[in-house]
Design an enzyme around this catalytic site. Structure first.
Site, PDB file in Angstrom:
ATOM      1  N   ARG A  12      -1.472  32.421  -8.673  1.00  0.00           N
ATOM      2  CA  ARG A  12      -2.013  31.160  -9.185  1.00  0.00           C
ATOM      3  C   ARG A  12      -2.798  30.384  -8.133  1.00  0.00           C
ATOM      4  O   ARG A  12      -3.473  29.412  -8.461  1.00  0.00           O
ATOM      5  CB  ARG A  12      -0.864  30.271  -9.679  1.00  0.00           C
ATOM      6  CG  ARG A  12      -0.214  30.727 -10.929  1.00  0.00           C
ATOM      7  CD  ARG A  12       0.158  29.588 -11.849  1.00  0.00           C
ATOM      8  NE  ARG A  12       0.804  28.471 -11.252  1.00  0.00           N
ATOM      9  CZ  ARG A  12       2.091  28.109 -11.462  1.00  0.00           C
ATOM     10  NH1 ARG A  12       2.834  28.823 -12.259  1.00  0.00           N
ATOM     11  NH2 ARG A  12       2.583  27.042 -10.905  1.00  0.00           N
TER      12      ARG A  12
ATOM     13  N   ASP B 252      -1.712  33.118 -17.774  1.00  0.00           N
ATOM     14  CA  ASP B 252      -1.077  34.106 -18.659  1.00  0.00           C
ATOM     15  C   ASP B 252      -1.987  34.585 -19.786  1.00  0.00           C
ATOM     16  O   ASP B 252      -1.692  35.604 -20.423  1.00  0.00           O
ATOM     17  CB  ASP B 252       0.205  33.521 -19.278  1.00  0.00           C
ATOM     18  CG  ASP B 252       1.323  33.337 -18.259  1.00  0.00           C
ATOM     19  OD1 ASP B 252       1.139  33.765 -17.112  1.00  0.00           O
ATOM     20  OD2 ASP B 252       2.365  32.766 -18.614  1.00  0.00           O
TER      21      ASP B 252
HETATM   22  O1  F6P Z   1       2.696  29.654 -17.297  1.00  0.00           O
HETATM   23  C1  F6P Z   1       2.158  30.090 -16.098  1.00  0.00           C
HETATM   24  C2  F6P Z   1       3.225  30.632 -15.190  1.00  0.00           C
HETATM   25  O2  F6P Z   1       2.608  31.017 -13.989  1.00  0.00           O
HETATM   26  C3  F6P Z   1       4.058  31.781 -15.780  1.00  0.00           C
HETATM   27  O3  F6P Z   1       3.408  33.022 -15.670  1.00  0.00           O
HETATM   28  C4  F6P Z   1       5.315  31.677 -14.966  1.00  0.00           C
HETATM   29  O4  F6P Z   1       6.431  32.191 -15.676  1.00  0.00           O
HETATM   30  C5  F6P Z   1       5.485  30.207 -14.757  1.00  0.00           C
HETATM   31  O5  F6P Z   1       4.193  29.643 -14.875  1.00  0.00           O
HETATM   32  C6  F6P Z   1       6.083  29.851 -13.426  1.00  0.00           C
HETATM   33  O6  F6P Z   1       6.350  28.491 -13.399  1.00  0.00           O
HETATM   34  P1  F6P Z   1       6.608  27.620 -12.096  1.00  0.00           P
HETATM   35  O7  F6P Z   1       5.273  27.319 -11.491  1.00  0.00           O
HETATM   36  O8  F6P Z   1       7.268  26.399 -12.621  1.00  0.00           O
HETATM   37  O9  F6P Z   1       7.440  28.427 -11.154  1.00  0.00           O
END
Ligand code: F6P
Length: 342
Positions: free
Chosen positions: A275, A127
């Protein structure tokens, strides 16, 4: 001979393995022992670790994710868990603990440092919303993935004369949506920092179509709220740090746009694709430089600091400066959308 512990907490992020590798390789030059705690702060609470050697970090530089795994465990929620973290440090005779994470993981690191624990932070998050550093590693990779996705959506949007809404990660800050939107030539860019009405969005799209452009790309951060409406969330439950799981604003917008404009509209949610996978060269280099600097701070017994990028330099900043407030998109950057979007 020192003993260093390390952990990766919060959402995973490309470049985490580059940091771990750099810490271990730099520490091994001093013949120090390296302990990798599993699943973020959970490993510190449960005293769950593996010894990291040069062999364990061999070949991990291009790998996404984290070889230590991660969790969103908050060690400061219960006093008994904080006590377990203290015991783990004592039991393993750790001289330092390097916590690699975002706002939540480093917020906990700062609290534990204030309790007297020898902690150093390394800033991670796709982020890019951590203060006191120009960039966090992971952001560049996510930005490039989102940009490529917008490029791909362009060709299908144009062929079908559709509006394509693309929902991009960004909980409180719209860095990825803004910069991938600019880089990918999105026609509307919506970020959490600026609320916009559904009418404003639709008027913009209609005006574009009237100019002869029969397709549009809308890049929207998951944390964006339509002016006058509540934040759209995937669930109502909160995680250990009090965050709700976001998701759904893209779909909500797509339905509204189709209803108000009559243009066929589709929504694509990029989600965790942003990610996953291999880090860019930028993130590998930044992660490596952060890891080396963190070990230098251990050598100097400089605790309570986070390594950070300032211009071209890697520096140390107090952990407290990094976690006090989030680094949101400055309005002069957002203003660029007025020139380029549409
Ligand atoms: O903080 C990083 C992030 O990828 C955010 O952009 C997103 O809202 C969140 O993590 C998603 O979280 P999770 O991996 O728990 O679904």
């Amino acid at each position: 001979m020192k003993r260093i512990g390390m952990l990766t907490g919060g959402g995973d992020c490309p470049g985490l393995n580059a940091v771990l590798r750099a810490i271990v390789r730099t520490a091994k030059l001093e013949h120090w022992a390296c302990l990798g705690f599993k699943r973020g702060w959970k490993g510190m609470i449960q005293n769950d670790f593996e010894e990291l050697t040069l062999a364990s970090v061999s070949g991990i530089l291009p790998r996404g994710g984290t070889i230590l795994e991660t969790s969103r465990t908050n060690p400061c929620k219960k006093e008994e868990d904080m006590q377990k973290v203290r015991e783990t440090i004592k039991k393993n005779k750790l001289d330092a603990l390097i916590a690699i994470g975002g706002e939540d993981t480093l917020g906990a690191a700062n609290k534990l440092f204030k309790e007297g624990l020898p902690i150093i932070g390394v800033p991670k998050t796709i982020d890019n919303d951590l203060n006191a550093t120009d960039y966090t590693f992971g952001y560049d990779t996510a930005l490039n993935i989102a940009t490529e996705c917008i490029d791909r959506l362009h060709t299908t949007a144009e062929s079908h004369e559709r509006v394509m809404v693309v929902e991009i990660m960004g909980r409180h800050a719209g860095w990825i949506a803004l910069e991938s939107g600019i880089a990918g030539g999105a026609d509307v860019i919506l970020i959490p920092e600026v609320a916009v009405t559904a009418d404003e969005i639709c008027d913009h799209i209609v005006a574009r179509h009237k100019r002869g452009k029969h397709f549009s790309i809308v890049a929207v951060a998951e944390g964006f709220s339509i002016k006058g409406e509540d934040l759209v969330t995937a669930t109502k439950e909160l995680d250990a740090f009090g965050h709700v799981l976001l998701g759904g604003v893209g779909d909500r917008l797509a339905k509204l746009i189709e209803k108000k404009t009559g243009y066929e509209t589709r929504c694509t949610v990029l989600g965790h694709i942003q990610r996953g996978g291999s880090p860019t060269a930028f993130d590998r280099v930044l992660g490596t430089r952060f890891g080396v600097k963190a070990v230098e701070l251990v050598k100097l017994n400089k605790f309570g600091y986070m390594v950070a990028l300032k211009g071209r330099d890697i520096v140390e900043v107090p952990l407290a400066d990094a976690v006090g407030a989030l680094k949101t998109v400055p309005m002069d950057m957002y203003e660029l959308t007025k020139i380029f979007a549409g």
